[in-house]
Every structure is written in structure tokens, then in C-alpha cells.
Design a protein around this motif. Structure first.
Motif, PDB file in Angstrom:
ATOM      1  N   LEU A  36       0.827  -1.203   0.000  1.00 31.62           N
ATOM      2  CA  LEU A  36       0.000   0.000   0.000  1.00 31.62           C
ATOM      3  C   LEU A  36       0.859   1.249   0.000  1.00 31.62           C
ATOM      4  CD1 LEU A  36      -2.834   1.215   0.177  1.00 31.62           C
ATOM      5  CD2 LEU A  36      -2.652   1.062   2.672  1.00 31.62           C
ATOM      6  N   SER A  37       1.947   1.251   0.794  1.00 31.46           N
ATOM      7  CA  SER A  37       2.847   2.410   0.830  1.00 31.46           C
ATOM      8  C   SER A  37       3.498   2.626  -0.534  1.00 31.46           C
ATOM      9  CB  SER A  37       3.910   2.208   1.902  1.00 31.46           C
ATOM     10  OG  SER A  37       3.316   2.053   3.173  1.00 31.46           O
ATOM     11  N   ASN A  38       3.936   1.517  -1.155  1.00 31.98           N
ATOM     12  CA  ASN A  38       4.552   1.652  -2.487  1.00 31.98           C
ATOM     13  C   ASN A  38       3.561   2.220  -3.494  1.00 31.98           C
ATOM     14  OD1 ASN A  38       6.963   0.590  -1.536  1.00 31.98           O
ATOM     15  ND2 ASN A  38       6.380  -1.523  -2.005  1.00 31.98           N
ATOM     16  N   ARG A  39       2.316   1.740  -3.432  1.00 33.95           N
ATOM     17  CA  ARG A  39       1.310   2.249  -4.375  1.00 33.95           C
ATOM     18  C   ARG A  39       0.976   3.707  -4.125  1.00 33.95           C
ATOM     19  NH1 ARG A  39      -3.184  -2.477  -5.646  1.00 33.95           N
ATOM     20  NH2 ARG A  39      -1.690  -4.093  -6.303  1.00 33.95           N
ATOM     21  N   LEU A  40       0.955   4.093  -2.829  1.00 33.27           N
ATOM     22  CA  LEU A  40       0.687   5.500  -2.527  1.00 33.27           C
ATOM     23  C   LEU A  40       1.821   6.383  -3.024  1.00 33.27           C
ATOM     24  CD1 LEU A  40      -0.799   5.237   1.086  1.00 33.27           C
ATOM     25  CD2 LEU A  40      -2.000   5.822  -1.023  1.00 33.27           C
ATOM     26  N   VAL A  41       3.089   5.914  -2.855  1.00 32.43           N
ATOM     27  CA  VAL A  41       4.234   6.693  -3.358  1.00 32.43           C
ATOM     28  C   VAL A  41       4.169   6.811  -4.871  1.00 32.43           C
ATOM     29  CG1 VAL A  41       6.749   6.684  -3.598  1.00 32.43           C
ATOM     30  CG2 VAL A  41       5.701   6.115  -1.389  1.00 32.43           C
ATOM     31  N   LEU A  42       3.864   5.688  -5.550  1.00 36.96           N
ATOM     32  CA  LEU A  42       3.743   5.728  -7.017  1.00 36.96           C
ATOM     33  C   LEU A  42       2.620   6.656  -7.450  1.00 36.96           C
ATOM     34  CD1 LEU A  42       4.250   1.958  -7.907  1.00 36.96           C
ATOM     35  CD2 LEU A  42       5.866   3.835  -8.258  1.00 36.96           C
ATOM     36  N   ALA A  43       1.474   6.601  -6.728  1.00 35.83           N
ATOM     37  CA  ALA A  43       0.360   7.475  -7.073  1.00 35.83           C
ATOM     38  C   ALA A  43       0.731   8.940  -6.883  1.00 35.83           C
ATOM     39  CB  ALA A  43      -0.857   7.118  -6.226  1.00 35.83           C
ATOM     40  N   GLU A  44       1.491   9.229  -5.791  1.00 41.66           N
ATOM     41  CA  GLU A  44       1.893  10.613  -5.542  1.00 41.66           C
ATOM     42  C   GLU A  44       2.858  11.086  -6.628  1.00 41.66           C
ATOM     43  OE1 GLU A  44       1.798  14.222  -3.754  1.00 41.66           O
ATOM     44  OE2 GLU A  44       0.604  12.450  -3.298  1.00 41.66           O
ATOM     45  N   LYS A  45       3.782  10.174  -7.039  1.00 42.67           N
ATOM     46  CA  LYS A  45       4.717  10.548  -8.113  1.00 42.67           C
ATOM     47  C   LYS A  45       3.965  10.783  -9.420  1.00 42.67           C
ATOM     48  CE  LYS A  45       8.829   8.187  -6.290  1.00 42.67           C
ATOM     49  NZ  LYS A  45       9.817   7.116  -6.519  1.00 42.67           N
ATOM     50  N   GLU A  46       3.012   9.914  -9.719  1.00 44.15           N
ATOM     51  CA  GLU A  46       2.218  10.102 -10.937  1.00 44.15           C
ATOM     52  C   GLU A  46       1.455  11.425 -10.876  1.00 44.15           C
ATOM     53  OE1 GLU A  46      -0.283   6.780 -11.407  1.00 44.15           O
ATOM     54  OE2 GLU A  46       1.318   5.376 -11.933  1.00 44.15           O
ATOM     55  N   LYS A  47       0.910  11.728  -9.685  1.00 48.57           N
ATOM     56  CA  LYS A  47       0.175  12.980  -9.536  1.00 48.57           C
ATOM     57  C   LYS A  47       1.097  14.179  -9.758  1.00 48.57           C
ATOM     58  CE  LYS A  47      -2.268  15.707  -6.050  1.00 48.57           C
ATOM     59  NZ  LYS A  47      -2.743  15.730  -4.660  1.00 48.57           N
ATOM     60  N   GLN A  48       2.308  14.132  -9.133  1.00 52.30           N
ATOM     61  CA  GLN A  48       3.249  15.250  -9.278  1.00 52.30           C
ATOM     62  C   GLN A  48       3.688  15.390 -10.728  1.00 52.30           C
ATOM     63  OE1 GLN A  48       3.887  17.265  -6.822  1.00 52.30           O
ATOM     64  NE2 GLN A  48       5.199  18.613  -8.022  1.00 52.30           N
ATOM     65  N   SER A  49       3.968  14.246 -11.384  1.00 50.26           N
ATOM     66  CA  SER A  49       4.386  14.291 -12.798  1.00 50.26           C
ATOM     67  C   SER A  49       3.286  14.862 -13.665  1.00 50.26           C
ATOM     68  CB  SER A  49       4.767  12.881 -13.258  1.00 50.26           C
ATOM     69  OG  SER A  49       5.831  12.373 -12.494  1.00 50.26           O
ATOM     70  N   ALA A  50       2.047  14.422 -13.383  1.00 56.45           N
ATOM     71  CA  ALA A  50       0.933  14.928 -14.182  1.00 56.45           C
ATOM     72  C   ALA A  50       0.754  16.431 -13.983  1.00 56.45           C
ATOM     73  CB  ALA A  50      -0.350  14.184 -13.800  1.00 56.45           C
ATOM     74  N   VAL A  51       0.907  16.893 -12.729  1.00 61.20           N
ATOM     75  CA  VAL A  51       0.760  18.334 -12.455  1.00 61.20           C
ATOM     76  C   VAL A  51       1.859  19.124 -13.169  1.00 61.20           C
ATOM     77  CG1 VAL A  51       0.880  20.080 -10.643  1.00 61.20           C
ATOM     78  CG2 VAL A  51      -0.439  17.991 -10.276  1.00 61.20           C
ATOM     79  N   PHE A 189      -7.241  23.191 -18.394  1.00 61.24           N
ATOM     80  CA  PHE A 189      -6.186  22.472 -17.685  1.00 61.24           C
ATOM     81  C   PHE A 189      -6.464  22.414 -16.189  1.00 61.24           C
ATOM     82  CE2 PHE A 189      -3.888  23.352 -21.605  1.00 61.24           C
ATOM     83  CZ  PHE A 189      -3.259  22.134 -21.813  1.00 61.24           C
ATOM     84  N   THR A 190      -7.157  23.426 -15.678  1.00 57.28           N
ATOM     85  CA  THR A 190      -7.562  23.361 -14.271  1.00 57.28           C
ATOM     86  C   THR A 190      -8.532  22.214 -14.048  1.00 57.28           C
ATOM     87  OG1 THR A 190      -7.282  25.753 -14.067  1.00 57.28           O
ATOM     88  CG2 THR A 190      -8.591  24.642 -12.379  1.00 57.28           C
ATOM     89  N   ASN A 191      -9.503  22.082 -14.993  1.00 57.69           N
ATOM     90  CA  ASN A 191     -10.449  20.960 -14.900  1.00 57.69           C
ATOM     91  C   ASN A 191      -9.738  19.626 -15.031  1.00 57.69           C
ATOM     92  OD1 ASN A 191     -12.608  22.727 -14.616  1.00 57.69           O
ATOM     93  ND2 ASN A 191     -12.976  22.841 -16.821  1.00 57.69           N
ATOM     94  N   GLN A 192      -8.748  19.583 -15.952  1.00 54.81           N
ATOM     95  CA  GLN A 192      -7.989  18.346 -16.091  1.00 54.81           C
ATOM     96  C   GLN A 192      -7.230  18.012 -14.814  1.00 54.81           C
ATOM     97  OE1 GLN A 192      -5.505  18.730 -19.527  1.00 54.81           O
ATOM     98  NE2 GLN A 192      -7.195  18.449 -21.000  1.00 54.81           N
ATOM     99  N   LEU A 193      -6.687  19.057 -14.193  1.00 51.25           N
ATOM    100  CA  LEU A 193      -6.009  18.822 -12.915  1.00 51.25           C
ATOM    101  C   LEU A 193      -6.991  18.358 -11.852  1.00 51.25           C
ATOM    102  CD1 LEU A 193      -3.557  21.870 -12.779  1.00 51.25           C
ATOM    103  CD2 LEU A 193      -2.964  19.473 -13.136  1.00 51.25           C
ATOM    104  N   VAL A 194      -8.207  18.959 -11.868  1.00 49.22           N
ATOM    105  CA  VAL A 194      -9.220  18.543 -10.898  1.00 49.22           C
ATOM    106  C   VAL A 194      -9.615  17.094 -11.135  1.00 49.22           C
ATOM    107  CG1 VAL A 194     -11.601  18.927 -10.144  1.00 49.22           C
ATOM    108  CG2 VAL A 194     -10.086  20.881 -10.524  1.00 49.22           C
ATOM    109  N   VAL A 195      -9.787  16.743 -12.440  1.00 47.79           N
ATOM    110  CA  VAL A 195     -10.134  15.352 -12.765  1.00 47.79           C
ATOM    111  C   VAL A 195      -9.019  14.411 -12.349  1.00 47.79           C
ATOM    112  CG1 VAL A 195     -10.583  13.763 -14.678  1.00 47.79           C
ATOM    113  CG2 VAL A 195     -11.681  16.005 -14.639  1.00 47.79           C
ATOM    114  N   LYS A 196      -7.772  14.846 -12.602  1.00 51.25           N
ATOM    115  CA  LYS A 196      -6.637  14.018 -12.197  1.00 51.25           C
ATOM    116  C   LYS A 196      -6.612  13.843 -10.684  1.00 51.25           C
ATOM    117  CE  LYS A 196      -2.801  11.833 -13.107  1.00 51.25           C
ATOM    118  NZ  LYS A 196      -2.779  10.600 -13.933  1.00 51.25           N
ATOM    119  N   ASP A 197      -6.832  14.961  -9.957  1.00 52.21           N
ATOM    120  CA  ASP A 197      -6.873  14.864  -8.496  1.00 52.21           C
ATOM    121  C   ASP A 197      -8.016  13.971  -8.036  1.00 52.21           C
ATOM    122  OD1 ASP A 197      -4.702  16.540  -8.366  1.00 52.21           O
ATOM    123  OD2 ASP A 197      -5.900  18.362  -8.073  1.00 52.21           O
TER     124      ASP A 197
END
Length: 462
Positions: A36-51, A189-197
Motif C-alpha cells: 500500500l505504501s509503495n502504491r501510494l508513493v507511485l500514485a503521488e509521483k504520478e500525480k506530481q508528474s501529471a501536475v 487544464f484546471t479541470n484536467q487537474l481537478v479530474v486528475k486529483d
């Protein structure tokens, strides 16, 4: 008792079932938390990369749009400057042309006046008057020309100012369009960020839900199998929605196998509305070999056919990561006829869906049952008549054979009696002959030719 070997000292020690289960739970929870921790870290990295990617895309897009707007603005300012220069040049040319024309005419008139001075005073006066008239006419003409030039200049100025205003208006429209475009891009892009979040949040909620589900499996559903859970869910609605329904475990293994539960429902007249064979499958995380839903389709179809059920439903928690089965109700009738695979939360909905579909055809089923009963009655009547005819023919045949046997026996008896009669008649004739012979028998005839017997009878007579 279970034997465990220490990986460090290689010492073997035994623990009971509770201790072994506790160790397994600790290992499983630690691995789950690590995953779960690994998946949360990966999800956070994906979120940061997407942002960061979205911000870079927005910056590049805004820079490109700003460059386009600046180029269009420079072009419009250059066109406006050219129009101003052309206007000033036209004005200067018009004024210079008017002045040159007037100077030329004045010079010509001065030359003419100089020539006329040499003439007589009368002619000079006359010509002066004529010239003055001409000068007055020329002045009027010059004034008219100046007025016309002024009007033309004013008209040209008005057109240039109008073109300038149009260009300024177009420039303002372009600026507004660019602002709106920039705003729409930012909103997009704000909406896309909201959708991504929102997607990341949903994934986090899903992970949390899975964790909660695991905890519930280990706490709330301790001692409660998937079968008991489904039975509990059905019994909550039995009194209100399934009054005429039968839902019990399948305990008949006559066909070699049996399902988990059978659902049958009839109407008020006893006609069957629907029947479903259920199979419930659950699997713990510590299971070494993971089963698939397809592994149970063939057995479920065989159980459905053996028990005469119309539908087959697999309620399964297997393949938890398979999106095909996580969509809800999955129709697998392309592999096995009238078969569905569902998650436990769709256990009641699949019953209601199949039941409502079956209700629509109840009228036709009732008519079909009525026709079938009528055909059965006619068939039973015909079978009874055939049975009566067969029995009557058999009894008639037996009676006829018995009657023939009796006639034959009577004929045999008559023949025997006739023989007895003939024997009796023959015996009577023999008795008559014997009687006649007895009557003809005398002592004289007996002693004839027998002197000894004659002497004896003679002695007796004396």
C-alpha cells in the motif's frame, strides 16, 4: 501444531493454530502495508508528474498564444503607421500642388501685367479690369479648389480615422479573444487537474476501501462465509419481496456434484416463475493457488442442468483485480447458456432482474401449462381407454380360451362316458349270456361223461 524453522539459527519450534494464524496475519498485514505504501508513493509521483506536465503544457501554450498576439499587434501597429504616413503624404502633396498651381498662375498673370504696362492706358485699364475680373475668378476658383481640397482632405482624414478605429476595434476584439482563449485554456487544464486529483482520490479511496474490506473480512465476517452472507441478505427481503420463493442449500448430490443454493419461485397457481442455481466462491489472500471464475463455469452449468434450473449465477470474490468482473453483472452466456457472474453486492439485483424478466412471460407460461394440462388430461383419458381395451381383450382372450378348454373337456368327458356306456352295454350282454348259460346248466349236463360225479350225485339223491 505447526512447525516453524527460524531463518537465522535454523532452530525448529512448534506453535499452535492460533499462534500460527497470528504470525501469518502479521506477515500478511506487513506485506499489505508495504504494498500500500509503495502504491501510494507511485500514485503521488504520478500525480506530481501529471501536475508538472500540465503546468509545462499550459506555460508553453500561453507563450505560443502570447507570441501570436504580439505578432498580430505589431502587424496592426505597422499597418496603422503606414496609413498615417500615407495620409500625411497625401495631405502634403495636395497642399504643395495647390500652392504650385497658384504660384504658377500668379507668375503668369504678373508676366501678362508687365507686358500690358507697355500698352496704352486705355487698353491697360481695360485689360486691368479684365484681368482683375480674371483674378477674381481665379481667386474664386482657387478658393473653390482649396475648399474642395479641404473637403477631400477631410474625407480622406475621416476614412483614415475610420480605418484606424476599425483596426483598433479589431485589435481590441483580438485581445479579448486571446484573453478568453487564455482563460478557457486555463480552465481546461484546471479541470484536467481537478479530474486528475479526483482520479487519484478515487484510487486512494479504492485502496482504503480494499484495506477496510480486508479488515471487515478479518473482523465482521469472522465465521461468516459468503454463503451465509448471501443467505442473510436474501432473508432480509424474503418476507416483503419473495413470499412465494424457495431459497435453500442444495443437499442433493445424486448427480455426482451439487451447487450451493437453489432459488425457485412460483405464482399463486403453482406455476414456476423462475429457478436459479447459485454457486458462491470466496478466496483468502494467503491462498497459494489463485482460482479463476472460469474454473467453476462447467460445474455450475452441469448442476443447473441436473437440478432443472433455468439460470445459473456465480457469486464470486475471485479475481478481485479483474475489471471485467468488477463492472457488476457479467453475462457469460456466450460460453454457457443462461449463466451470469456477479459480485456479492449484486446478489439481490440479479435475482430481481431475472425475476422481472420472467414475470413478463408468465401469461404465456400459464397458457402453456393450461394447454399442457389439457393435453395431459386427453392423453390420460386415451391411455385409460387403451388400458380398458387391452384389459378387456386380454380377459376376453382368457375367457375364450377357458371356454374352449371347457368345451374340449366336455367333449372328452362325453367321449369317455360313451366308452363307459359302451362298456356297460357290453357288460350287460355278457351278463345276459352268462345268465343264459347259468340257466341252461343242469346236473345232468354236468355229470354227462363224468361217471365219478354222476355216482356222487346219485349217492346224494339216495
Amino acid at each position: 501444531m505447526n512447525e516453524i524453522i527460524c531463518p537465522n539459527c535454523k532452530t525448529a519450534f512448534k506453535v499452535d493454530e492460533a499462534g500460527f494464524a497470528d504470525i501469518l496475519k502479521q506477515v500478511r498485514d506487513r506485506e499489505f502495508d508495504k504494498e500500500l505504501s509503495n502504491r501510494l508513493v507511485l500514485a503521488e509521483k504520478e500525480k506530481q508528474s501529471a501536475v508538472e506536465l500540465a503546468v509545462a503544457n499550459i506555460s508553453n501554450t500561453l507563450k505560443e498564444e502570447r507570441l501570436k498576439i504580439e505578432k498580430e499587434r505589431d502587424k496592426l501597429m505597422h499597418d496603422l503607421q503606414n496609413k498615417e504616413n500615407e495620409k500625411n503624404t497625401a495631405i502634403q502633396l495636395a497642399v504643395a500642388h495647390s500652392q504650385n498651381t497658384l504660384q504658377e498662375q500668379l507668375a503668369e498673370k504678373d508676366n501678362q501685367l508687365t507686358v500690358l504696362k507697355a500698352q496704352s492706358d486705355t487698353e491697360l485699364a481695360k485689360k486691368l479690369s479684365e484681368k482683375e475680373l480674371e483674378i477674381s475668378a481665379m481667386k474664386s476658383q482657387i478658393k473653390n479648389v482649396e475648399m474642395q481640397k479641404k473637403l477631400e482632405f477631410a474625407e480622406a482624414t475621416r476614412k483614415i480615422e475610420k480605418e484606424r478605429d476599425d483596426l483598433m476595434y479589431d485589435l481590441e476584439i483580438k485581445d479579448r479573444e486571446n484573453e478568453l482563449l487564455e482563460k478557457s485554456i486555463q480552465e481546461k487544464f484546471t479541470n484536467q487537474l481537478v479530474v486528475k486529483d479526483e482520479t487519484i482520490r478515487m484510487r486512494e479511496d479504492e485502496i482504503e476501501r480494499l484495506r477496510d474490506f480486508k479488515q471487515k473480512l478479518s473482523t465482521k465476517m469472522v465465521g461468516e462465509t459468503l454463503e451465509q452472507h448471501c443467505e442473510y441478505e436474501f432473508n432480509k427481503l424474503r418476507a416483503t419481496g419473495f413470499q412465494n420463493a424457495y431459497f435453500e442449500k442444495d443437499n442433493d448430490a445424486a448427480g455426482g456434484t451439487k451447487g450451493d443454493y437453489i432459488y425457485r419461485e412460483t405464482d399463486e397457481e403453482g406455476n414456476e416463475v423462475i429457478s436459479i442455481m447459485f454457486e458462491m466462491k470466496n478466496e483468502n489472500d494467503e491462498t497459494a493457488t489463485k482460482k479463476r471464475n472460469e474454473d467453476f463455469f462447467a460445474k455450475l452449468d452441469k448442476d443447473r442442468r441436473n437440478k432443472g434450473c433455468e439460470y445459473a449465477v456465480l457469486v464470486s470474490l475471485l479475481e478481485a483485480d479483474n475489471e471485467f468482473y468488477n463492472t457488476g453483472i457479467v453475462d457469460v452466456s456466450h460460453k454457457y447458456e443462461k449463466m451470469y457472474a456477479v459480485r456479492p453486492q449484486f446478489f439481490i439485483p440479479i435475482i430481481t432482474l431475472l425475476r422481472n424478466a420472467a414475470m413478463n412471460s408468465m401469461k404465456y407460461k400459464a397458457e402453456l401449462n393450461m394447454m399442457r394440462n389439457q393435453n395431459i388430461d386427453i392423453t390420460n383419458f386415451e391411455e385409460k381407454i387403451d388400458a380398458f381395451k387391452t384389459g378387456f381383450a386380454r380377459n376376453y382372450d382368457l375367457a375364450s380360451r377357458k371356454f374352449k378348454t371347457a368345451i374340449d373337456e366336455i367333449d372328452k368327458t362325453i367321449t369317455h362316458l360313451q366308452k363307459t356306456k359302451d362298456a356297460l352295454l357290453s357288460s350287460e350282454n355278457n351278463l345276459r349270456l352268462a345268465n343264459n348259460k347259468a340257466e341252461d346248466l343242469t346236473i345232468k349236463k354236468l355229470t354227462h361223461g363224468n361217471p365219478t360225479m354222476k355216482a356222487r350225485f346219485d349217492e346224494q339223491n339216495e
